[in-house]
Write an enzyme that holds these catalytic residues in place. Structure first.
Site: not given
Length: 680
Positions: A82, A343
């Site tokens: 690029e 419990s």
């Protein structure tokens, strides 16, 4: 030719600008766009792995990306393709501009562009097009201004964050996660070439829609990089065999509920680092999904894992699936839902009884019909077992013995101990009563794990936390070391679920009233795990017991956590390790002061000898007479089975020896009676 006006303008501009201060003033007066655009919020685990990401307010996946997060080879190839003079130019590459202009004049059309990466960043920041020369001139001016304000690394970072990759994907990290399901730290040559080509035309080259265009664009990038000698022929050959992605994958969504909580608590932050272990989290979410696949459609599940030494939460599964499109209400985080613990509070009550000197693990305690005013607790199965050891009462999870003990300790003290552990229990009535011991209280899974973490680390609480930066404060002791060890030792003797290893995991199960909640919580020397199953809306689930459906998940979770358990450790030196007979007299037997013991309706009743009788030792044994109840009887002598299958209402028991003795008669329906005698 109008379309070449850009190149002519640029050439004239640079010719005029050389040696003129006006050019500098023109660049310096450039109005810069917002540089700090919104990026996606990210939640990461303890190792930096992405757990979850969120789109920006405008629905874009835009993840911040710095150059050091990206494969260096990709950056090298990107710049080579690029903008090969990126590191040396000042925003505009005049040589590239001149080349592009010359090629356009020679060919009569635009053959190559002259845009630098900085110019592309300028276009992305302003979301401007590339077709008109006025727009190109603005990009040039902005690129020059950006180079004066930002470093090259920052400009590259902006490109890596904003480059478009199809649909609502922006930035290299969003691209690699969506197209390759990985971070961009390591990419193949073919992947790098594809990701270089895609931003040039992100919609027409989308591989899930136009695979031929995507492959052609990738191959053009590879060909030019080969021509420029940035890659070799071998790389080209290997890259050509790789397919482009066939679909766009979903972004990670691990620990979704916890991620939602932490991002809501600090919406201004874009990075959240958790103590979660992403690998373990994934395994437990899979376990939750697998477990629910064979359960009722309305059932949900929650699993929480913590290191009880440090307080770090390592996994948090709020449901079997983060979805509101099914009957499980998957969006509800059941680690935070207030439910009845069944419990699971019993170990705390017994531990407090140890510390108060009321009982010892070997103390004999009653399990027979009892009443506290109008409150008459029953065992879950409706069976009474007479007198038995405290350790056995806890392992069997009997209700009456623990209520006897809770009455002596006081419900308000039990509530205070829970709060000291770091839990935040809720009382439906606002007042603590004996029923809280059996689950008449509200608590979250996270709070229950917090409570068990305290027991696991010797009675000293640890504040559980899920964010790396948290700094837990030291907490005062709740239980003594010996009481905490005794509880772990008792729970470690619990039989495992069918098919699970007998590894002495200290664990307790619980089932709330009406089978609305099934629990299992367990710990070893380092970790504690809690599991909950039930319906989020609180509807009863007939037949759902913690021991049946939650305990197997608990054991599987520990197996996924580590190959073998860490031992709980030896008893502290002060721990009293003796049998019942060797205990001090007050600890040998426990009877609640406020309890009224009653005979069960239609239950057996000992008519001889009378309770409290003094008898002479007899070589031929002790005669016991019983009326009522359903034959056959079983009879315990001092907590041990003496005879069973008795079909007569009179029986001779072996002489138990001199001193105090207790005989418990249990009929075929589980109802019982008990007497205590003294034998000379």
């Amino acid at each position: 030719m109008r379309r070449y006006g850009l190149f002519i303008s640029v050439a004239l501009l640079f010719a005029f600008a050389a040696g003129h201060d006006a050019f500098d003033r023109w660049v310096d007066k450039t109005e810069l766009p917002a540089i700090a655009a919104e990026t996606s919020a990210e939640v990461r685990d303890r190792h930096g792995q992405l757990l979850r990401a969120y789109t920006t307010k405008d629905g874009i996946w835009r993840l911040g990306a710095s150059p050091n997060q990206v494969d260096p080879e990709f950056i090298k190839l990107l710049i080579a393709y690029e903008d090969k003079r990126f590191w040396s130019h000042q925003g505009v590459d005049t040589l590239a501009m001149a080349r592009a202009f010359g090629q356009a004049v020679w060919n009569g059309r635009a053959v190559s562009g002259g845009s630098t990466l900085t110019m592309q960043v300028a276009r992305l920041l302003e979301n401007s097009g590339t077709g008109r020369w006025q727009g190109k001139l603005r990009q040039i001016r902005l690129a020059l201004a950006l180079e004066r304000s930002l470093s090259k690394d920052r400009i590259l970072e902006l490109y890596l964050t904003h480059a478009p990759y199809g649909g609502n994907l922006e930035g290299i990290r969003a691209a690699t996660l969506a197209w390759y399901q990985k971070e961009p730290a390591r990419l193949t040559t073919a992947q790098a070439a594809f990701l270089i080509a895609l931003p040039q035309s992100p919609e027409t080259r989308r591989p899930d829609r136009n695979p031929e265009a995507a492959i052609a664009a990738r191959d053009r990038v590879l060909a030019r990089l080969l021509k420029q000698a940035y890659i070799g022929i071998d790389a080209i050959a290997g890259a050509g065999t790789e397919a482009v992605p066939a679909r766009k994958a979903a972004f990670p969504k691990l620990t979704a509920h916890l991620s939602d909580r932490v991002t809501r608590s600090a919406p201004e932050r874009t990075r959240h680092h958790l103590t979660i272990d992403g690998s373990l989290q994934g395994k437990l979410e899979a376990l939750a999904t697998h477990t629910m696949s064979s359960k009722q459609a309305q059932l949900s599940i929650a699993i929480l894992v913590a290191n009880h030494q440090s307080g770090e939460i390592l996994a948090s599964v709020g449901s079997a699936g983060y979805s509101n499109n099914d009957h499980r209400e998957g969006f509800v985080d059941m680690t935070q839902a207030v439910r009845s613990p069944g419990s699971t509070l019993k170990p705390l009550v017994y531990a407090m009884g140890f510390d108060d000197g009321l009982v010892h693990a070997e103390t004999m305690i009653d399990d027979r019909p009892v009443r506290f005013g109008t409150y008459a607790p029953q065992n879950f199965d409706g069976v009474f077992r007479g007198e038995l050891r405290v350790a056995e009462a806890l392992r069997l999870s009997l209700n009456i013995p623990v209520v006897l003990l809770a009455d002596q300790i006081g419900p308000s003290r039990i509530m205070a101990a829970m709060r000291k552990s770091g839990a935040q229990p809720r009382l439906p009535s606002g007042k603590a009563g004996l029923a809280m011991t059996l689950g008449g209280i509200g608590i979250t899974l996270e709070d229950l794990v917090q409570l068990y973490a305290m027991q696991a680390r010797g009675g000293v609480p640890v504040e559980l936390f899920s964010q790396i930066e948290a700094k837990p404060q030291p907490q005062p002791r709740v239980l003594s070391r010996s009481a905490a060890w005794q509880i772990g030792h008792i729970l470690g003797g619990m039989p495992p679920p069918a098919g699970m290893p007998r590894n002495r995991l200290a664990y307790k199960t619980g089932t709330s009233y009406g089978h609305r909640d099934a629990w299992a919580v367990g710990y070893d020397g380092t970790h504690v795990i809690g599991v909950w199953l039930g319906r989020p809306d609180g509807t009863p689930v007939p037949g759902a017991f913690g021991g049946d459906i939650a305990a197997p998940v608990l054991f599987e979770a520990f197996q996924l956590l580590k190959p073998r358990l860490d031992p709980l450790g030896p008893p502290p030196p002060e721990t009293l390790l003796v049998n019942t007979a060797a205990l001090p007299k007050p600890l040998q037997r426990f009877r609640g002061r406020n309890a009224v013991f009653t005979s069960a309706a239609d239950g057996p009743e000992v008519t001889f000898p009378p309770d409290g009788a003094r008898l002479s030792s007899a070589r031929e044994g002790i005669t016991v007479k019983v009326r009522n109840g359903t034959l056959p009887y079983s009879i315990l002598s001092n907590g041990r089975l003496a005879v069973t299958g008795v079909h007569h209402r009179e029986v001779v028991l072996p002489d138990p020896g001199k001193g105090a003795s207790t005989f418990t008669i249990i009929d075929a329906s589980g109802k019982s009676d008990r007497i205590s005698v003294w034998i000379d």
